[in-house]
Design a protein around this motif. Structure first.
Motif, PDB file in Angstrom:
ATOM      1  N   SER A 162      10.432  10.661   3.513  1.00  0.00           N
ATOM      2  CA  SER A 162       9.692  10.558   2.253  1.00  0.00           C
ATOM      3  C   SER A 162       8.180  10.584   2.472  1.00  0.00           C
ATOM      4  O   SER A 162       7.685  10.116   3.497  1.00  0.00           O
ATOM      5  N   ARG A 163       7.475  11.141   1.473  1.00  0.00           N
ATOM      6  CA  ARG A 163       6.020  11.008   1.391  1.00  0.00           C
ATOM      7  C   ARG A 163       5.643   9.948   0.344  1.00  0.00           C
ATOM      8  O   ARG A 163       4.481   9.814  -0.006  1.00  0.00           O
ATOM      9  N   ASN A 164       6.624   9.242  -0.132  1.00  0.00           N
ATOM     10  CA  ASN A 164       6.379   8.205  -1.137  1.00  0.00           C
ATOM     11  C   ASN A 164       6.784   6.839  -0.581  1.00  0.00           C
ATOM     12  O   ASN A 164       7.495   6.070  -1.227  1.00  0.00           O
ATOM     13  N   VAL A 165       6.339   6.549   0.633  1.00  0.00           N
ATOM     14  CA  VAL A 165       6.675   5.289   1.300  1.00  0.00           C
ATOM     15  C   VAL A 165       5.617   4.245   0.972  1.00  0.00           C
ATOM     16  O   VAL A 165       4.411   4.539   0.949  1.00  0.00           O
ATOM     17  N   LEU A 166       6.074   3.021   0.723  1.00  0.00           N
ATOM     18  CA  LEU A 166       5.153   1.897   0.551  1.00  0.00           C
ATOM     19  C   LEU A 166       5.158   1.054   1.818  1.00  0.00           C
ATOM     20  O   LEU A 166       6.174   0.938   2.504  1.00  0.00           O
ATOM     21  N   LEU A 226       0.827  -1.190   0.000  1.00  0.00           N
ATOM     22  CA  LEU A 226       0.000   0.000   0.000  1.00  0.00           C
ATOM     23  C   LEU A 226       0.871   1.253   0.000  1.00  0.00           C
ATOM     24  O   LEU A 226       1.971   1.253   0.559  1.00  0.00           O
ATOM     25  N   HIS A 227       0.375   2.312  -0.601  1.00  0.00           N
ATOM     26  CA  HIS A 227       1.064   3.598  -0.524  1.00  0.00           C
ATOM     27  C   HIS A 227       0.626   4.323   0.738  1.00  0.00           C
ATOM     28  O   HIS A 227      -0.574   4.412   1.029  1.00  0.00           O
ATOM     29  N   SER A 228       1.575   4.839   1.510  1.00  0.00           N
ATOM     30  CA  SER A 228       1.238   5.631   2.687  1.00  0.00           C
ATOM     31  C   SER A 228       1.160   7.100   2.306  1.00  0.00           C
ATOM     32  O   SER A 228       2.101   7.645   1.724  1.00  0.00           O
ATOM     33  N   PRO A 229       0.060   7.778   2.641  1.00  0.00           N
ATOM     34  CA  PRO A 229      -0.027   9.206   2.354  1.00  0.00           C
ATOM     35  C   PRO A 229       0.741  10.066   3.361  1.00  0.00           C
ATOM     36  O   PRO A 229       0.841  11.278   3.199  1.00  0.00           O
ATOM     37  N   TYR A 262       7.762  -0.424   6.473  1.00  0.00           N
ATOM     38  CA  TYR A 262       7.882   0.727   5.589  1.00  0.00           C
ATOM     39  C   TYR A 262       9.030   0.510   4.604  1.00  0.00           C
ATOM     40  O   TYR A 262      10.133   0.112   4.993  1.00  0.00           O
ATOM     41  N   ARG A 311      13.644  -0.567  -3.294  1.00  0.00           N
ATOM     42  CA  ARG A 311      13.335   0.237  -2.108  1.00  0.00           C
ATOM     43  C   ARG A 311      14.067  -0.313  -0.885  1.00  0.00           C
ATOM     44  O   ARG A 311      14.458  -1.487  -0.851  1.00  0.00           O
ATOM     45  N   PRO A 350       6.520  -3.655  -6.743  1.00  0.00           N
ATOM     46  CA  PRO A 350       6.740  -2.226  -6.439  1.00  0.00           C
ATOM     47  C   PRO A 350       7.807  -1.979  -5.374  1.00  0.00           C
ATOM     48  O   PRO A 350       8.305  -0.858  -5.249  1.00  0.00           O
TER      49      PRO A 350
END
Length: 258
Positions: A39-43, A21-24, A54, A114, A110
């Motif tokens: 980051s704001r682009n953490v899965l 999932l993508h975390s907002p 994370y 990472r 995805p």
């Protein structure tokens, strides 16, 4: 008649569910006083069989602090992994960061490239400006604390030591129902304050009581309370809950609680 299935998701026999999932949220990691990932682009890799993890884009990690490690430990769902030691000059943490080499499951693709951090191998985690403790919060986890008029009784050492018609019932994803009782409904003379504390990422810091038996002996940490829970959990402030395995039995409306 077919027996009802056991649906507690973290039972070993439960079917394994896996999501990426993508975390907002803005997620940050600190070590030795330095921000090492931001980051704001953490899965989030989450499952009903292990705690959420994370995964940061490599570009959001201070790679100058990562040194290749010889450690290898295959992940149960992602397969082969590679590790890095974390070194700042003043402080080091072995095998603190890791990544999947080439996840074979297409649903995990995805996460390729990472970087994840072992939770306890770094110093601090933040969601936005709030520090998070113990482990990452599961986006699928929910906690409902509901006022109830059900009758809850707790037996310990052969006696009823708690009897309440005004419990707060706490329903938490993956976990059994907990019964939080007002101190006036608990035999506090049978409880002894303990030095133990634990931390929950969803509720805060718990303090403990041990149970005093009739013969003078003490059973450690039979009950707990959140004296100052996080802002999202005000209903359980100062209430007392008991471990079912630490007392004789618990009744809910006259029926034993499994």
């Amino acid at each position: 008649m077919t027996a009802a299935p056991k649906l507690q998701p973290r039972e070993a026999t439960a079917p394994q569910l896996i999501n990426v999932l993508h975390s907002p949220k803005r997620i940050r990691v600190k070590f030795a006083g330095r921000t090492i990932a931001d980051s704001r682009n953490v899965l989030v890799l989450r499952s009903n069989h292990f705690l959420p993890i994370y995964f940061f884009p490599a570009s959001s990690v201070d790679r100058s602090l990562l040194k290749p490690s010889e450690h290898r430990q295959p992940h149960p769902v992602g397969g082969e992994t590679t590790y890095w030691d974390l070194e700042t000059g003043s402080k080091a943490s072995p095998n603190a960061a890791w990544s999947f080499v080439a996840p074979q499951d297409e649903s995990l693709s995805p996460l390729a490239g990472r970087i994840a951090f072992t939770w306890k191998a770094v110093d601090q985690w933040f969601e936005e400006e709030e520090e998070v403790f113990v482990h990452a919060r599961d986006p699928y986890a929910r906690i409902d604390a509901l006022q109830s008029s059900s009758h809850v009784q707790i037996w310990f050492d052969g006696e009823v030591i708690a009897d309440s018609h005004r419990p707060v019932l706490l329903f938490e994803t993956h976990l059994p129902t907990r019964f939080y009782l007002h101190p006036d409904d608990v035999r506090l003379d049978r409880l002894v304050a303990s030095d133990s504390t634990t931390r929950c990422p969803y509720k805060g810091i718990a303090s403990y009581w041990s149970g005093r038996r009739a013969d003078g002996s003490v059973s450690p940490d039979v009950a707990w309370s959140y004296r100052d829970p996080i802002a999202e959990m005000p209903k359980i402030r100062g209430l007392i809950a008991f471990y079912p395995q630490a007392v004789d039995r618990i009744h809910l409306d006259g029926e034993p609680v499994a």
